[in-house]
Design a protein around this motif. Structure first.
Motif, PDB file in Angstrom:
ATOM      1  N   MET A   1       0.854  -1.166   0.000  1.00 17.42           N
ATOM      2  CA  MET A   1       0.000   0.000   0.000  1.00 17.42           C
ATOM      3  C   MET A   1       0.899   1.228   0.000  1.00 17.42           C
ATOM      4  O   MET A   1       1.898   1.284   0.704  1.00 17.42           O
ATOM      5  CB  MET A   1      -0.918  -0.007   1.213  1.00 17.42           C
ATOM      6  N   ILE A   2       0.523   2.217  -0.793  1.00 15.76           N
ATOM      7  CA  ILE A   2       1.254   3.470  -0.905  1.00 15.76           C
ATOM      8  C   ILE A   2       0.327   4.579  -0.431  1.00 15.76           C
ATOM      9  O   ILE A   2      -0.815   4.651  -0.857  1.00 15.76           O
ATOM     10  CB  ILE A   2       1.658   3.736  -2.367  1.00 15.76           C
ATOM     11  N   SER A   3       0.815   5.451   0.451  1.00 18.54           N
ATOM     12  CA  SER A   3      -0.026   6.530   0.960  1.00 18.54           C
ATOM     13  C   SER A   3       0.830   7.745   1.271  1.00 18.54           C
ATOM     14  O   SER A   3       1.890   7.634   1.872  1.00 18.54           O
ATOM     15  CB  SER A   3      -0.749   6.076   2.230  1.00 18.54           C
ATOM     16  N   GLY A   6      -3.384  10.385   5.193  1.00 20.68           N
ATOM     17  CA  GLY A   6      -4.435   9.477   5.625  1.00 20.68           C
ATOM     18  C   GLY A   6      -5.630   9.395   4.707  1.00 20.68           C
ATOM     19  O   GLY A   6      -6.446   8.504   4.832  1.00 20.68           O
ATOM     20  N   ASP A   7      -5.776  10.329   3.756  1.00 20.64           N
ATOM     21  CA  ASP A   7      -6.959  10.366   2.896  1.00 20.64           C
ATOM     22  C   ASP A   7      -6.783   9.665   1.558  1.00 20.64           C
ATOM     23  O   ASP A   7      -7.747   9.207   0.971  1.00 20.64           O
ATOM     24  CB  ASP A   7      -7.374  11.816   2.636  1.00 20.64           C
ATOM     25  N   ASN A   8      -5.580   9.625   1.046  1.00 25.98           N
ATOM     26  CA  ASN A   8      -5.323   9.061  -0.280  1.00 25.98           C
ATOM     27  C   ASN A   8      -4.337   7.910  -0.166  1.00 25.98           C
ATOM     28  O   ASN A   8      -3.214   8.097   0.255  1.00 25.98           O
ATOM     29  CB  ASN A   8      -4.744  10.112  -1.219  1.00 25.98           C
ATOM     30  N   ALA A   9      -4.791   6.721  -0.560  1.00 24.44           N
ATOM     31  CA  ALA A   9      -3.921   5.550  -0.525  1.00 24.44           C
ATOM     32  C   ALA A   9      -4.109   4.762  -1.817  1.00 24.44           C
ATOM     33  O   ALA A   9      -5.180   4.778  -2.415  1.00 24.44           O
ATOM     34  CB  ALA A   9      -4.248   4.677   0.677  1.00 24.44           C
ATOM     35  N   PHE A  10      -3.055   4.086  -2.237  1.00 21.84           N
ATOM     36  CA  PHE A  10      -3.081   3.261  -3.438  1.00 21.84           C
ATOM     37  C   PHE A  10      -2.471   1.916  -3.128  1.00 21.84           C
ATOM     38  O   PHE A  10      -1.547   1.807  -2.328  1.00 21.84           O
ATOM     39  CB  PHE A  10      -2.289   3.923  -4.578  1.00 21.84           C
ATOM     40  N   GLU A  11      -2.978   0.880  -3.778  1.00 23.67           N
ATOM     41  CA  GLU A  11      -2.431  -0.458  -3.662  1.00 23.67           C
ATOM     42  C   GLU A  11      -1.695  -0.776  -4.960  1.00 23.67           C
ATOM     43  O   GLU A  11      -2.251  -0.635  -6.047  1.00 23.67           O
ATOM     44  CB  GLU A  11      -3.567  -1.460  -3.444  1.00 23.67           C
ATOM     45  N   LEU A  12      -0.444  -1.221  -4.842  1.00 18.94           N
ATOM     46  CA  LEU A  12       0.380  -1.591  -5.985  1.00 18.94           C
ATOM     47  C   LEU A  12       0.554  -3.099  -5.975  1.00 18.94           C
ATOM     48  O   LEU A  12       0.982  -3.669  -4.970  1.00 18.94           O
ATOM     49  CB  LEU A  12       1.734  -0.896  -5.916  1.00 18.94           C
ATOM     50  N   GLN A  13       0.196  -3.750  -7.080  1.00 15.78           N
ATOM     51  CA  GLN A  13       0.301  -5.204  -7.184  1.00 15.78           C
ATOM     52  C   GLN A  13       1.107  -5.583  -8.410  1.00 15.78           C
ATOM     53  O   GLN A  13       0.990  -4.940  -9.454  1.00 15.78           O
ATOM     54  CB  GLN A  13      -1.076  -5.848  -7.331  1.00 15.78           C
ATOM     55  N   GLN A  14       1.899  -6.643  -8.286  1.00 15.47           N
ATOM     56  CA  GLN A  14       2.568  -7.219  -9.441  1.00 15.47           C
ATOM     57  C   GLN A  14       1.768  -8.442  -9.856  1.00 15.47           C
ATOM     58  O   GLN A  14       1.494  -9.326  -9.049  1.00 15.47           O
ATOM     59  CB  GLN A  14       3.998  -7.614  -9.106  1.00 15.47           C
ATOM     60  N   LEU A  15       1.359  -8.479 -11.131  1.00 12.31           N
ATOM     61  CA  LEU A  15       0.524  -9.546 -11.671  1.00 12.31           C
ATOM     62  C   LEU A  15       1.260 -10.243 -12.807  1.00 12.31           C
ATOM     63  O   LEU A  15       2.228  -9.700 -13.353  1.00 12.31           O
ATOM     64  CB  LEU A  15      -0.785  -8.957 -12.188  1.00 12.31           C
ATOM     65  N   GLU A  41      -8.399   2.441 -12.044  1.00 11.27           N
ATOM     66  CA  GLU A  41      -7.182   1.645 -11.948  1.00 11.27           C
ATOM     67  C   GLU A  41      -6.207   2.022 -13.049  1.00 11.27           C
ATOM     68  O   GLU A  41      -6.569   2.628 -14.043  1.00 11.27           O
ATOM     69  CB  GLU A  41      -7.480   0.150 -12.005  1.00 11.27           C
ATOM     70  N   PHE A  42      -4.970   1.634 -12.833  1.00  4.86           N
ATOM     71  CA  PHE A  42      -3.915   1.827 -13.818  1.00  4.86           C
ATOM     72  C   PHE A  42      -3.109   0.541 -13.850  1.00  4.86           C
ATOM     73  O   PHE A  42      -2.775  -0.019 -12.806  1.00  4.86           O
ATOM     74  CB  PHE A  42      -3.009   2.995 -13.407  1.00  4.86           C
ATOM     75  N   ASP A  43      -2.819   0.039 -15.029  1.00  6.77           N
ATOM     76  CA  ASP A  43      -1.888  -1.082 -15.125  1.00  6.77           C
ATOM     77  C   ASP A  43      -0.956  -0.872 -16.297  1.00  6.77           C
ATOM     78  O   ASP A  43      -1.286  -0.193 -17.261  1.00  6.77           O
ATOM     79  CB  ASP A  43      -2.606  -2.436 -15.193  1.00  6.77           C
ATOM     80  N   SER A  44       0.236  -1.439 -16.149  1.00 12.27           N
ATOM     81  CA  SER A  44       1.269  -1.261 -17.155  1.00 12.27           C
ATOM     82  C   SER A  44       2.188  -2.475 -17.143  1.00 12.27           C
ATOM     83  O   SER A  44       2.459  -3.044 -16.084  1.00 12.27           O
ATOM     84  CB  SER A  44       2.079   0.002 -16.828  1.00 12.27           C
ATOM     85  N   SER A  49       6.951  -7.569 -16.503  1.00  9.32           N
ATOM     86  CA  SER A  49       6.095  -7.635 -15.317  1.00  9.32           C
ATOM     87  C   SER A  49       4.918  -6.689 -15.486  1.00  9.32           C
ATOM     88  O   SER A  49       5.078  -5.579 -15.972  1.00  9.32           O
ATOM     89  CB  SER A  49       6.861  -7.236 -14.060  1.00  9.32           C
ATOM     90  N   ARG A  50       3.751  -7.145 -15.067  1.00  5.78           N
ATOM     91  CA  ARG A  50       2.557  -6.297 -15.126  1.00  5.78           C
ATOM     92  C   ARG A  50       2.313  -5.711 -13.741  1.00  5.78           C
ATOM     93  O   ARG A  50       2.265  -6.436 -12.744  1.00  5.78           O
ATOM     94  CB  ARG A  50       1.345  -7.118 -15.560  1.00  5.78           C
ATOM     95  N   TRP A  51       2.167  -4.393 -13.683  1.00  7.82           N
ATOM     96  CA  TRP A  51       1.935  -3.682 -12.439  1.00  7.82           C
ATOM     97  C   TRP A  51       0.566  -3.030 -12.484  1.00  7.82           C
ATOM     98  O   TRP A  51       0.190  -2.435 -13.480  1.00  7.82           O
ATOM     99  CB  TRP A  51       3.003  -2.613 -12.238  1.00  7.82           C
ATOM    100  N   GLN A  52      -0.180  -3.163 -11.396  1.00  6.33           N
ATOM    101  CA  GLN A  52      -1.512  -2.572 -11.312  1.00  6.33           C
ATOM    102  C   GLN A  52      -1.567  -1.679 -10.077  1.00  6.33           C
ATOM    103  O   GLN A  52      -1.141  -2.068  -8.994  1.00  6.33           O
ATOM    104  CB  GLN A  52      -2.567  -3.658 -11.220  1.00  6.33           C
ATOM    105  N   LEU A  53      -2.115  -0.472 -10.252  1.00  5.61           N
ATOM    106  CA  LEU A  53      -2.245   0.497  -9.180  1.00  5.61           C
ATOM    107  C   LEU A  53      -3.719   0.845  -9.046  1.00  5.61           C
ATOM    108  O   LEU A  53      -4.369   1.211 -10.020  1.00  5.61           O
ATOM    109  CB  LEU A  53      -1.438   1.748  -9.529  1.00  5.61           C
ATOM    110  N   ASN A  54      -4.259   0.695  -7.831  1.00  4.41           N
ATOM    111  CA  ASN A  54      -5.675   0.961  -7.561  1.00  4.41           C
ATOM    112  C   ASN A  54      -5.808   1.856  -6.343  1.00  4.41           C
ATOM    113  O   ASN A  54      -5.103   1.662  -5.357  1.00  4.41           O
ATOM    114  CB  ASN A  54      -6.423  -0.343  -7.252  1.00  4.41           C
TER     115      ASN A  54
END
Length: 58
Positions: A1-3, A6-15, A41-44, A49-54
């Motif tokens: 998790m990236i933050s 306290g109000d804005n947080a993103f989850e970064l996943q490798q898929l 969402e964003f993925d690249s 490697s595929r990265w997804q940010l939500n």
């Protein structure tokens, strides 16, 4: 998790990667769309490697 606060947080996943990498300019535009709230969402694919940010509700 990236933050940054306290109000804005993103989850970064490798898929598992599917397909080739993104065109750089299209990837930047999709990232801006996510950060501005226009997209959910964003993925690249980067170097095989595929990265997804939500955004995450906190």
């Amino acid at each position: 998790m990236i933050s940054s606060d306290g109000d804005n947080a993103f989850e970064l996943q490798q898929l598992p990667a599917t397909g080739d990498g993104d065109d750089g300019s299209q990837g930047i535009l999709r990232m801006i769309s996510l950060l501005s709230g226009c997209s959910d969402e964003f993925d690249s694919v980067v170097r095989g490697s595929r990265w997804q940010l939500n955004p995450v509700k906190v």
